[in-house]
Design a protein around this motif. Structure first.
Motif, short mmCIF file in Angstrom:
data_model
loop_
_atom_site.label_atom_id
_atom_site.label_comp_id
_atom_site.label_asym_id
_atom_site.label_seq_id
_atom_site.Cartn_x
_atom_site.Cartn_y
_atom_site.Cartn_z
N GLY A 106 0.80 -1.22 0.00
CA GLY A 106 0.00 0.00 0.00
C GLY A 106 0.83 1.27 0.00
N LEU A 107 1.81 1.33 0.91
CA LEU A 107 2.66 2.52 1.03
C LEU A 107 3.99 2.38 0.29
N ARG A 108 4.23 1.20 -0.29
CA ARG A 108 5.46 0.93 -1.06
C ARG A 108 6.72 1.10 -0.21
N LEU A 109 6.63 0.77 1.08
CA LEU A 109 7.82 0.78 1.92
C LEU A 109 8.67 -0.45 1.60
N GLY A 110 9.98 -0.32 1.76
CA GLY A 110 10.87 -1.45 1.55
C GLY A 110 10.76 -2.44 2.70
N PRO A 111 11.32 -3.65 2.55
CA PRO A 111 11.24 -4.65 3.60
C PRO A 111 11.83 -4.18 4.93
N ALA A 112 12.98 -3.50 4.87
CA ALA A 112 13.62 -3.05 6.11
C ALA A 112 12.76 -2.01 6.81
N GLU A 113 12.26 -1.03 6.06
CA GLU A 113 11.44 0.02 6.67
C GLU A 113 10.15 -0.56 7.21
N SER A 114 9.55 -1.50 6.48
CA SER A 114 8.33 -2.14 6.94
C SER A 114 8.58 -2.92 8.22
N GLY A 115 9.67 -3.68 8.26
CA GLY A 115 9.98 -4.45 9.46
C GLY A 115 10.31 -3.57 10.65
N LEU A 116 11.13 -2.54 10.42
CA LEU A 116 11.55 -1.66 11.51
C LEU A 116 10.41 -0.81 12.06
N SER A 117 9.32 -0.67 11.30
CA SER A 117 8.17 0.08 11.81
C SER A 117 7.58 -0.60 13.04
N MET A 118 7.86 -1.91 13.22
CA MET A 118 7.35 -2.64 14.38
C MET A 118 8.22 -2.44 15.62
N ALA A 119 9.38 -1.75 15.48
CA ALA A 119 10.29 -1.58 16.62
C ALA A 119 9.63 -0.89 17.81
N PRO A 120 8.83 0.19 17.63
CA PRO A 120 8.18 0.80 18.80
C PRO A 120 7.28 -0.18 19.55
N MET A 121 6.59 -1.06 18.82
CA MET A 121 5.75 -2.06 19.47
C MET A 121 6.60 -3.02 20.29
N ALA A 122 7.73 -3.45 19.73
CA ALA A 122 8.61 -4.39 20.44
C ALA A 122 9.19 -3.76 21.70
N VAL A 123 9.66 -2.52 21.60
CA VAL A 123 10.26 -1.85 22.76
C VAL A 123 9.22 -1.67 23.86
N ALA A 124 8.02 -1.22 23.49
CA ALA A 124 6.97 -1.01 24.48
C ALA A 124 6.52 -2.32 25.11
N PHE A 125 6.43 -3.38 24.30
CA PHE A 125 6.06 -4.70 24.82
C PHE A 125 7.08 -5.15 25.85
N PHE A 126 8.36 -5.00 25.53
CA PHE A 126 9.41 -5.42 26.45
C PHE A 126 9.35 -4.65 27.75
N ALA A 127 9.13 -3.34 27.67
CA ALA A 127 9.04 -2.51 28.89
C ALA A 127 7.87 -2.96 29.76
N ALA A 128 6.73 -3.21 29.12
CA ALA A 128 5.56 -3.63 29.89
C ALA A 128 5.75 -5.01 30.51
N SER A 129 6.39 -5.91 29.79
CA SER A 129 6.60 -7.25 30.32
C SER A 129 7.55 -7.24 31.52
N LEU A 130 8.51 -6.31 31.54
CA LEU A 130 9.40 -6.18 32.68
C LEU A 130 8.65 -5.64 33.90
N ALA A 131 7.73 -4.73 33.65
CA ALA A 131 6.96 -4.15 34.77
C ALA A 131 5.85 -5.07 35.24
#
Length: 473
Positions: free
Chosen positions: A309-334
């Motif tokens: 849809g947005l024609r993002l490359g594989p790396a940009e598409s994958g890295l867009s999930m980084a905020p979700m991963a970081v927030a998930f990790f922070a919540a799981s620690l707490a």
């Protein structure tokens, strides 16, 4: 023969790291192909139906064999099955990475899913059998955090590997998608060495024989449901898909009756109905299902929407999930500290926070689709990820809290089968909905509708969480 009276098996820090590595690999590989599908299609001329099979073949064999894998671990030794599964996972990953055509890749993915089904149930069973008290609660929290992070990290890692193509001098244009499988080989080798040194052997003191009728009927039930839902849209909904869906309820009822009859006769069925009478397991699984359906569907849909849809490359598409991963990790620690203070209401709060994140993401897509980038996606994904991180580790802990150690393999198999089947069901249902709407309504509106459906699943999870016991052991 391993003694189970004295001394009891103990899972140390290195052993826990090793089994968590074994838990991460299968979940990473379920999602890692999402961002690699366009390059697989380009390189192997796979077409939509075979691309669906690359995803579904792994998920089906994985889900069908998980409970059997848990039973085999109870019988033959969980460390032994973990080592066997890890070795098989490395070899089948190598076969995926070297596949010369699409059908070979599909076959290797089916075998890879079977290897994962041998390995993963041993993780939860080993934790249940070789830890206790606070150490078990901490290990279960780490398992839940690992599971959630692996699902997000798979998409991030896949995008980076496809874009980086570190093996281009050997494989040329196909290096990117092949590397998402070949990266497993050295990781599996390290896992084998660590497991041989640090994972204790455990098994059930009263192992039950394999329930052949139950295994076959469970396989038929899952295949008749998941196969047509994953393949139907791409194949044009031929007659076999409708016949298969019609057979599903009959297969499911037959499975339940066979298992109940075996339980009443004093045998040990594949999924004992008596195990399902545990309130914590039953109520926990009721939340795992809608959570995983929404999670699996979202991860597939967002990968397609961003790349096509947005024609993002594989790396940009994958890295867009980084905020979700970081927030998930922070919540799981707490999470563990919050659970000690607020109990299961942490799950309810997580559901409400995740719902807010999905709403923010839907509004962001609606307001600025054409100019959407990583910064625009960040707030909604981070909020949703934080909410997910408060839910999943706690749910895993609740599901297995009352399962006795001698049935740890069966309990872990039941939970992981439920989670995996729900993830595959989410890809099939939400993915099919999105892909059916996109040609007529456009990517933006199709994504918004899919997010609203996911929001309904999140709301259901939050409502069901109110029925959980307030305090957790």
């Amino acid at each position: 023969m391993v003694r189970h009276d004295h001394p009891a098996p103990v899972l140390g820090a290195l052993g826990l790291f090793t089994v968590l590595l074994g838990a991460a690999l299968p979940l990473i590989d379920f999602f890692i192909v999402n961002v690699a599908l366009p390059t697989i299609d380009h390189d192997l001329a796979a077409g939509p139906a075979l691309l669906e099979l690359v995803v579904a073949g792994y998920g089906l064999s994985y889900a069908v064999l998980l409970v059997l894998g848990g039973r085999l671990g109870d019988m033959a030794g969980r460390r032994r099955l973990f080592l066997l599964g890890m070795a098989a996972f490395g070899l089948t990953s190598l076969a995926c990475g070297l596949a010369p055509d699409a059908w070979t890749l599909v076959g290797a993915r089916v075998a890879q899913g079977a290897a994962a089904a041998l390995m993963l149930p041993q993780v939860l069973a080993t934790i249940q059998a070789a830890t206790s008290g606070h150490r078990r609660a901490r290990a279960m929290s780490l398992y839940g955090a690992t599971a959630g992070l692996s699902m997000v990290a798979g998409q991030i890692l896949g995008g980076v590997l496809v874009a980086a193509a570190p093996l281009s001098s050997v494989f040329g244009e196909s290096a990117g998608w092949r590397s998402v499988f070949l990266v497993n080989v050295p990781v599996a080798a390290v896992g084998l060495v660590l497991a041989a040194r640090a994972v204790p052997e455990t098994r059930s003191e009263r192992p039950a024989p394999v329930d052949v009728p139950g295994t076959l009927l469970l396989a038929v039930s899952l295949v008749t449901l998941l196969a047509p839902l994953t393949e139907g849209r791409a194949a044009g909904w031929p007659l076999w898909t409708w016949v298969s869906l019609a057979l599903f309820p009959f297969a499911a009822v037959a499975f339940y009756r066979v298992e109940r009859r075996a339980d009443r006769r004093g045998l040990v069925p594949l999924i004992p109905p008596s195990l399902l009478r545990l309130e914590s397991l039953r109520r926990g699984l009721a939340l795992v299902v809608p959570f995983s359906i929404g999670f699996g569907g979202f991860m597939f849909v967002i990968a397609v929407a961003l790349q096509q849809g947005l024609r993002l490359g594989p790396a940009e598409s994958g890295l867009s999930m980084a905020p979700m991963a970081v927030a998930f990790f922070a919540a799981s620690l707490a999470g563990p500290r919050l659970v000690r203070r607020y109990g299961s209401r942490v799950v309810t709060a997580g559901g409400l926070i995740q719902a807010a994140g999905v709403v923010v993401l839907a509004l962001t897509v609606w307001r600025d689709w054409s100019g959407l980038g990583l910064l625009g996606l960040m707030p909604g994904l981070a909020i949703a990820g934080f909410g997910q991180g408060l839910q999943l580790p706690v749910l895993f802990r609740i599901v297995l809290s009352d399962v006795p150690p001698e049935r740890a393999g069966v309990g872990g198999g039941v939970m992981t089968t439920t989670q995996q089947a729900a993830l595959a069901l989410g890809v099939a249902t939400l993915g099919s909905l999105f892909l059916a709407l996109a040609p007529g309504s456009g990517m933006r509106d199709a994504l918004i509708v899919t997010l609203l459906v996911q929001l309904a699943a999140v709301a259901l999870t939050a409502l069901l969480s109110l029925r959980l016991p307030r305090t957790l052991a």
